[in-house]
Design a protein around this motif. Structure first.
Motif, PDB file in Angstrom:
ATOM      1  N   SER A   1      29.068  -0.515 -89.597  1.00 56.98           N
ATOM      2  CA  SER A   1      27.633  -0.495 -89.303  1.00 56.98           C
ATOM      3  C   SER A   1      26.953  -1.817 -89.631  1.00 56.98           C
ATOM      4  CB  SER A   1      26.954   0.639 -90.083  1.00 56.98           C
ATOM      5  OG  SER A   1      27.006   0.378 -91.481  1.00 56.98           O
ATOM      6  N   GLY A   2      27.739  -2.809 -90.102  1.00 60.48           N
ATOM      7  CA  GLY A   2      27.190  -4.142 -90.338  1.00 60.48           C
ATOM      8  C   GLY A   2      26.840  -4.440 -91.777  1.00 60.48           C
ATOM      9  N   ASP A   3      27.106  -3.519 -92.687  1.00 64.63           N
ATOM     10  CA  ASP A   3      26.842  -3.771 -94.111  1.00 64.63           C
ATOM     11  C   ASP A   3      27.935  -4.671 -94.676  1.00 64.63           C
ATOM     12  OD1 ASP A   3      25.582  -3.664 -96.509  1.00 64.63           O
ATOM     13  OD2 ASP A   3      25.756  -1.483 -96.775  1.00 64.63           O
ATOM     14  N   LYS A   4      27.662  -5.273 -95.834  1.00 64.14           N
ATOM     15  CA  LYS A   4      28.617  -6.168 -96.478  1.00 64.14           C
ATOM     16  C   LYS A   4      28.775  -5.770 -97.931  1.00 64.14           C
ATOM     17  CE  LYS A   4      29.534 -11.007 -97.592  1.00 64.14           C
ATOM     18  NZ  LYS A   4      29.015 -12.406 -97.557  1.00 64.14           N
ATOM     19  N   VAL A   5      30.015  -5.636 -98.366  1.00 62.16           N
ATOM     20  CA  VAL A   5      30.300  -5.233 -99.748  1.00 62.16           C
ATOM     21  C   VAL A   5      30.185  -6.449-100.667  1.00 62.16           C
ATOM     22  CG1 VAL A   5      32.068  -4.342-101.317  1.00 62.16           C
ATOM     23  CG2 VAL A   5      31.803  -3.345 -99.038  1.00 62.16           C
ATOM     24  N   ASN A   6      29.354  -6.305-101.714  1.00 61.50           N
ATOM     25  CA  ASN A   6      29.227  -7.372-102.706  1.00 61.50           C
ATOM     26  C   ASN A   6      30.168  -7.150-103.881  1.00 61.50           C
ATOM     27  OD1 ASN A   6      27.187  -8.700-101.246  1.00 61.50           O
ATOM     28  ND2 ASN A   6      25.623  -7.331-102.092  1.00 61.50           N
ATOM     29  N   SER A   7      30.242  -5.897-104.345  1.00 64.17           N
ATOM     30  CA  SER A   7      31.155  -5.592-105.442  1.00 64.17           C
ATOM     31  C   SER A   7      31.514  -4.118-105.441  1.00 64.17           C
ATOM     32  CB  SER A   7      30.530  -5.977-106.797  1.00 64.17           C
ATOM     33  OG  SER A   7      29.434  -5.130-107.097  1.00 64.17           O
ATOM     34  N   ILE A   8      32.620  -3.817-106.091  1.00 62.18           N
ATOM     35  CA  ILE A   8      33.083  -2.437-106.234  1.00 62.18           C
ATOM     36  C   ILE A   8      33.449  -2.225-107.696  1.00 62.18           C
ATOM     37  CG2 ILE A   8      34.796  -0.714-105.536  1.00 62.18           C
ATOM     38  CD1 ILE A   8      35.254  -2.381-102.980  1.00 62.18           C
ATOM     39  N   GLN A   9      33.002  -1.135-108.261  1.00 60.73           N
ATOM     40  CA  GLN A   9      33.422  -0.718-109.600  1.00 60.73           C
ATOM     41  C   GLN A   9      33.939   0.707-109.477  1.00 60.73           C
ATOM     42  OE1 GLN A   9      30.594  -1.413-112.770  1.00 60.73           O
ATOM     43  NE2 GLN A   9      29.650  -3.114-111.661  1.00 60.73           N
ATOM     44  N   ALA A  10      35.072   0.956-110.088  1.00 65.91           N
ATOM     45  CA  ALA A  10      35.673   2.269-109.849  1.00 65.91           C
ATOM     46  C   ALA A  10      36.627   2.686-110.962  1.00 65.91           C
ATOM     47  CB  ALA A  10      36.417   2.254-108.524  1.00 65.91           C
ATOM     48  N   VAL A  11      36.705   3.968-111.160  1.00 65.58           N
ATOM     49  CA  VAL A  11      37.791   4.590-111.926  1.00 65.58           C
ATOM     50  C   VAL A  11      38.637   5.302-110.888  1.00 65.58           C
ATOM     51  CG1 VAL A  11      38.391   6.318-113.653  1.00 65.58           C
ATOM     52  CG2 VAL A  11      36.404   4.848-114.012  1.00 65.58           C
ATOM     53  N   LEU A  12      39.829   4.766-110.645  1.00 70.46           N
ATOM     54  CA  LEU A  12      40.616   5.179-109.481  1.00 70.46           C
ATOM     55  C   LEU A  12      41.900   5.909-109.819  1.00 70.46           C
ATOM     56  CD1 LEU A  12      40.183   1.938-107.331  1.00 70.46           C
ATOM     57  CD2 LEU A  12      39.113   4.164-106.939  1.00 70.46           C
ATOM     58  N   SER A  13      42.135   6.148-111.092  1.00 71.80           N
ATOM     59  CA  SER A  13      43.369   6.848-111.469  1.00 71.80           C
ATOM     60  C   SER A  13      43.032   8.193-112.085  1.00 71.80           C
ATOM     61  CB  SER A  13      44.184   6.006-112.458  1.00 71.80           C
ATOM     62  OG  SER A  13      45.287   6.737-112.918  1.00 71.80           O
TER      63      SER A  13
ATOM     64  N   THR B   1      26.410  -2.995-102.074  1.00 70.07           N
ATOM     65  CA  THR B   1      26.406  -3.717-100.801  1.00 70.07           C
ATOM     66  C   THR B   1      25.041  -4.353-100.580  1.00 70.07           C
ATOM     67  OG1 THR B   1      25.565  -1.901 -99.434  1.00 70.07           O
ATOM     68  CG2 THR B   1      27.930  -1.890 -99.924  1.00 70.07           C
ATOM     69  N   GLU B   2      24.898  -5.043 -99.467  1.00 70.45           N
ATOM     70  CA  GLU B   2      23.599  -5.629 -99.153  1.00 70.45           C
ATOM     71  C   GLU B   2      22.537  -4.550 -98.974  1.00 70.45           C
ATOM     72  OE1 GLU B   2      24.105  -8.214 -95.808  1.00 70.45           O
ATOM     73  OE2 GLU B   2      24.991  -9.826 -97.027  1.00 70.45           O
ATOM     74  N   ARG B   3      22.932  -3.391 -98.471  1.00 70.44           N
ATOM     75  CA  ARG B   3      21.989  -2.294 -98.298  1.00 70.44           C
ATOM     76  C   ARG B   3      21.841  -1.469 -99.565  1.00 70.44           C
ATOM     77  NH1 ARG B   3      24.629  -0.471 -92.579  1.00 70.44           N
ATOM     78  NH2 ARG B   3      23.953  -2.266 -91.340  1.00 70.44           N
ATOM     79  N   TYR B   4      22.903  -1.424-100.351  1.00 64.45           N
ATOM     80  CA  TYR B   4      22.876  -0.684-101.625  1.00 64.45           C
ATOM     81  C   TYR B   4      22.998  -1.710-102.764  1.00 64.45           C
ATOM     82  CZ  TYR B   4      23.721   3.428 -98.710  1.00 64.45           C
ATOM     83  OH  TYR B   4      23.619   4.417 -97.759  1.00 64.45           O
ATOM     84  N   ALA B   5      22.010  -2.563-102.866  1.00 60.03           N
ATOM     85  CA  ALA B   5      22.096  -3.689-103.798  1.00 60.03           C
ATOM     86  C   ALA B   5      21.780  -3.277-105.232  1.00 60.03           C
ATOM     87  CB  ALA B   5      21.147  -4.803-103.347  1.00 60.03           C
ATOM     88  N   LYS B   6      20.726  -2.474-105.425  1.00 58.95           N
ATOM     89  CA  LYS B   6      20.324  -2.092-106.784  1.00 58.95           C
ATOM     90  C   LYS B   6      20.948  -0.775-107.212  1.00 58.95           C
ATOM     91  CE  LYS B   6      15.927  -4.568-106.586  1.00 58.95           C
ATOM     92  NZ  LYS B   6      14.444  -4.464-106.676  1.00 58.95           N
ATOM     93  N   GLN B   7      20.851   0.216-106.357  1.00 59.18           N
ATOM     94  CA  GLN B   7      21.448   1.516-106.636  1.00 59.18           C
ATOM     95  C   GLN B   7      22.685   1.664-105.756  1.00 59.18           C
ATOM     96  OE1 GLN B   7      20.633   3.718-108.978  1.00 59.18           O
ATOM     97  NE2 GLN B   7      19.001   2.353-109.688  1.00 59.18           N
ATOM     98  N   PRO B   8      23.878   1.719-106.352  1.00 56.97           N
ATOM     99  CA  PRO B   8      25.096   1.741-105.536  1.00 56.97           C
ATOM    100  C   PRO B   8      25.305   3.076-104.822  1.00 56.97           C
ATOM    101  CG  PRO B   8      25.656   2.128-107.818  1.00 56.97           C
ATOM    102  CD  PRO B   8      24.171   1.804-107.797  1.00 56.97           C
ATOM    103  N   MET B   9      26.092   3.015-103.776  1.00 53.98           N
ATOM    104  CA  MET B   9      26.569   4.261-103.167  1.00 53.98           C
ATOM    105  C   MET B   9      27.711   4.764-104.035  1.00 53.98           C
ATOM    106  SD  MET B   9      28.197   5.090 -99.429  1.00 53.98           S
ATOM    107  CE  MET B   9      26.632   5.197 -98.584  1.00 53.98           C
ATOM    108  N   ILE B  10      27.609   6.001-104.500  1.00 57.87           N
ATOM    109  CA  ILE B  10      28.594   6.550-105.429  1.00 57.87           C
ATOM    110  C   ILE B  10      29.355   7.700-104.784  1.00 57.87           C
ATOM    111  CG2 ILE B  10      28.933   7.708-107.651  1.00 57.87           C
ATOM    112  CD1 ILE B  10      26.453   6.268-108.688  1.00 57.87           C
TER     113      ILE B  10
END
Length: 814
Positions: A624-636, A780-789
């Motif tokens: 959709s044209g968004d850009k990821v700035n960072s990812i934080q995750a607990v993936l295990s 992301t650029e669209r979710y800059a302050k409050q991340p998509m969780i």
């Protein structure tokens, strides 16, 4: 009066002949009947075989003759157990004449077209006599009339042309004076004006019936065969095929020309101008509706009336720059083939005039090549054209329908449907009338092509998905059970017909193109053939089923190495195995490109977060044209389970053991506890975000003790957990002192990635993560302050299986 024709299968046994007699008796209650019969099923082929054997000086012709004799004698005795002497005597005299003819062919070593016609005529003469005499023995009003005394032709042996003026007069005069209710006539055979035995061509019994029907102006011609009409396609190859209620003469001829064997194409000609309907009926199922062929307009939900095919096709290509703008090449080409009596089934020529393609029967390819190369010898020598190119192992498929011309996009839909299933089209032809669209494809793809096209044009938008699953252990077993449980729901609500066509574990593998019965799949698998990764691929490829999906439920690098082979065969992949997508970037990118090139979907949602929609969400953001700035995750899920249950009152060794027992860790827990698994997951997310990165680029700070890192085996590793308990307790104590929770965190920021055990303070979204849950935060650029969780269960056999199942359904909805 009614005219009925019964084919070879209909009179192929005493049981079937009794069915024919019952039908005739029933019809004769209200009508006078003219019944045309073929030779007993398979006898014409046997007669030709005997003739060929005699011509080749093979004494086996006598054995073939005895087989023909026994077949007829057995039928006579079964039909007339108490009164067969007279019939046997007549048939034996006929068979002696046949034997003498074969002996003559053997002696002179020649089988001319004229002799061939005489040879094959015995089949119909015998069957018609046997049926008529059997009916007489049962006190029925029946008699036999030799069609050779009615149908007059020229002397074009093996495919004689009818003199309709004389023939029609003969037929009308005979039936004016005939007193019996039922007249049995041999089909296929005729006589020339000179009194020579001729035949009307293979399938000529239909022709005989049509000639009689047209001469007598009957209301309807009935063709009785072994199927319930003309089908939407070949029912032997497509189980969902069904009879067509009504069809036009033109559609019937097109389908017959392109391989529908129910009707012989010239049959339509005598009745066409008189608009006499033809009714195709099933001798073995007389009550079935069948198919009516007429000029009556029909309404149909699909503009396509049927799909047909011709096998054993050779494609001839004449090409060269010297053809462009020079008239006469086509004329010479077709004249050359005509002189060799080679029938051209399909023609296609580009507007550039650089090449002409022809479809002919495979058996005539060598003769055609020799003749054409000789005819164009001079042009070939001068380099104006190339020697004729011959391609074999091909088949023609054709969409047929009078209404296709009024619908846009039929050809586009046809070709895109074939393309999605990796069916390559070698040549295309479509007439201006748009009654058919013809394509030449590889012979091996015919079944897949017919099923795919039938599903597209005739079925109620139900898409069949064929699944091949490797790795039916903990997760794989649950996936199979989920498929078993939801099959009906998928078909009823999502119009997806899902069947498991292949299963494999480390020991055995099984396959079934009609779908494995999931009620007892474990027992079947235990009795299957020896498992082989390459063998599983080869079997999947050989079955060549439409909408095939390979499901990898392993953690095996050797399985991942086969992905490229599957994709190149347009077999989609659904994988929870992370090895392929976390391998060298070059390999990851290649798999993505192969997926696009061969239109083979490659889904691996369960690589990250088990059943959570992590990758799908990320892909939608990027698309959709968004850009990821960072990812934080607990993936295990396994590490989260471990650190959620590890306290100063537990032993680290016991918690790890418990995680393994409950299915949260791999059999080798070092894969999880070393952080490699988490590193692979963040790598996959980084790559899906559009970043070029390899596993060694990720900073992995391990929390394991040095002894644990250096352990040589799983047993040794567990021993280090016991020995190094103090090391792990110190990690817990530090977090507790800081009022933090221990979480194994993956980060991607500014093109860099890392994984490490961290102390998470109270109030952080990771702090209260329970059990084996995962969490991913996209900034992301669209979710800059409050991340998509995205948060939820990130481990466990059931949720991982459901994630795989979701990917399969996603492919079914594409």
């Amino acid at each position: 009066m009614k005219v009925l024709k019964f084919g070879g299968t209909s009179v192929g046994s005493s049981k079937n002949i009794n069915n024919v007699i019952n039908i005739l008796v029933d019809y004769s209650k209200t009508d006078t009947i003219a019944c045309v019969v073929s030779a007993v099923g398979g006898i014409t082929d046997k007669l030709l075989l005997a003739g060929k054997q005699a011509q080749n000086k093979e004494e086996a012709f006598l054995e073939t003759f005895e087989g023909i004799k026994d077949r007829h004698f057995n039928i006579i005795k079964e039909l007339n157990p108490d009164n067969h002497t007279a019939i046997l005597e007549f048939v034996e005299n006929k068979l002696e004449s046949l034997k003498s003819l074969l002996e003559g062919i053997y002696l002179i070593n020649e089988l001319s077209p004229k002799t061939s016609d005489k040879l094959v005529s015995f089949g119909e003469l015998l069957s018609s006599f046997i049926i008529a005499e059997t009916m007489k023995n049962r006190s029925l009003s029946a008699d036999v009339k030799n069609s050779q005394e009615l149908i007059v032709t020229n002397s074009n042996f093996t495919k004689a042309e009818v003199d309709y003026t004389v023939t029609n007069t003969n037929i009308r005069e005979y039936f004016k004076s005939a007193n019996q209710k039922i007249t049995i006539l041999p089909g296929f055979i005729s006589k020339s004006k000179l009194g020579e035995i001729t035949t009307l061509g293979r399938g000529g019994s239909d022709f005989t019936a049509a000639i009689i029907a047209a001469a007598l102006h009957v209301e309807q011609l009935e063709i009785w065969t072994d199927v319930s009409g003309m089908f939407t396609t070949n029912p032997k190859l497509v189980k969902q095929a069904y009879p067509i209620d009504k069809i036009s003469y033109q559609e019937a001829m097109e389908l017959s020309h392109f391989g529908a064997k129910v009707l012989y194409p010239p049959t339509v000609q005598p009745v066409l101008s008189l608009e006499i309907p033809i009714h195709i009926k099933n001798t073995l199922e007389p009550s079935a509706v069948g198919t009516i062929i007429s000029n009556e307009e029909t309404t149909s939900s699909s503009p396509v009336k049927g799909i047909s095919n011709i096998s054993n096709i050779a494609l001839l290509t004449l090409e060269g720059t010297g053809m462009v703008g020079i008239p006469g090449f086509s004329k010479r080409l077709f004249e050359t083939l005509s002189q060799e009596k080679i029938n051209v089934i399909m023609i296609t020529q580009a507007s550039s005039e650089h090449s002409i393609c022809l479809g002919i029967e495979h058996k005539e390819a060598e003769t055609a090549k020799t003749a054409i190369d000789t005819a164009f010898e001079n042009e070939i020598a001068l380099g104006k054209i190339e020697p004729i190119i011959v391609e074999t192992g091909l088949s023609i498929i054709a969409l047929v329908g009078d209404s296709m011309k009024n619908h846009q996009g039929i050809s586009g839909k046809m070709f895109s449907t074939l393309g999605k299933n990796n069916i390559n089209i070698r040549a295309i032809a479509q007439g201006a009338s748009e009654k058919n669209i013809t394509a030449v494809i590889n012979e091996k793809d015919v079944k897949k092509a017919l099923n795919t096209l039938h599903e597209q044009f005739f079925e109620s938008k139900t898409k069949q998905i064929n699944v091949f699953i490797t790795g039916v252990g903990n997760v794989g077993e649950r996936l199979v059970e989920q498929i078993k449980q939801q099959k009906k729901y998928l078909k009823d609500n999502l119009k997806i017909k899902l069947r498991v066509a292949g299963l494999s574990n480390s020991r055995h593998m099984i396959f079934n193109e009609d779908g494995i019965d999931l009620k007892n799949w474990k027992e079947q698998l235990a009795q299957g053939e020896k498992a082989s990764l390459q063998g599983f691929f080869e079997n999947t490829k050989a079955l060549n089923l439409r909408n095939s999906i390979f499901v990898d439920v392993t953690a095996n690098a050797n399985v991942a190495d086969l992905y490229a082979q599957y994709l190149k065969e347009s077999i989609g992949i659904v994988a929870c195995n992370k090895i392929a997508c976390s391998s060298e970037f070059k390999n990851y990118k290649n798999l993505k490109q192969l997926s696009l090139k061969y239109n083979a979907p490659f889904l691996f949602e369960t690589n990250v977060g088990a059943g959570l929609p992590v990758i799908d969400t990320l892909n939608n953001l990027i698309a959709s044209g968004d850009k990821v700035n960072s990812i934080q995750a607990v993936l295990s899920g396994s590490l989260n389970f471990v650190f959620n249950n590890f306290t100063d009152k537990t032993k680290f060794y016991d918690v790890v053991k418990q995680a393994g027992a409950e299915g949260y860790t791999e059999p080798d827990p070092r894969i999880d506890l070393s952080g490699v698994d988490v590193a692979r997951k963040i790598l996959i997310l980084a790559r899906e975000s559009g970043v070029k990165m390899n596993l060694e680029d990720i900073e992995n700070t391990s929390f394991l003790s040095q002894a644990g890192l250096k352990s040589d085996s799983v047993d040794d590793f567990y021993k280090t957990l016991i020995a190094d308990e103090a090391h792990y307790q110190s990690l817990y104590a530090s977090a507790k002192a800081n009022n933090c929770q221990l979480k194994y965190v993956a980060k991607f920021d500014n093109g860099k990635a890392s994984v490490s055990l961290q102390e998470i303070p109270e109030g952080h979204p990771f702090y209260n993560l329970e059990g084996s849950d995962n969490i991913v935060m996209f900034y992301t650029e669209r979710y800059a302050k409050q991340p998509m969780i995205i948060k939820g269960a990130g481990a466990g056999a059931e949720v991982t299986a459901s994630g795989l199942f979701a990917d399969i359904i996603r492919l079914g909805n594409d």
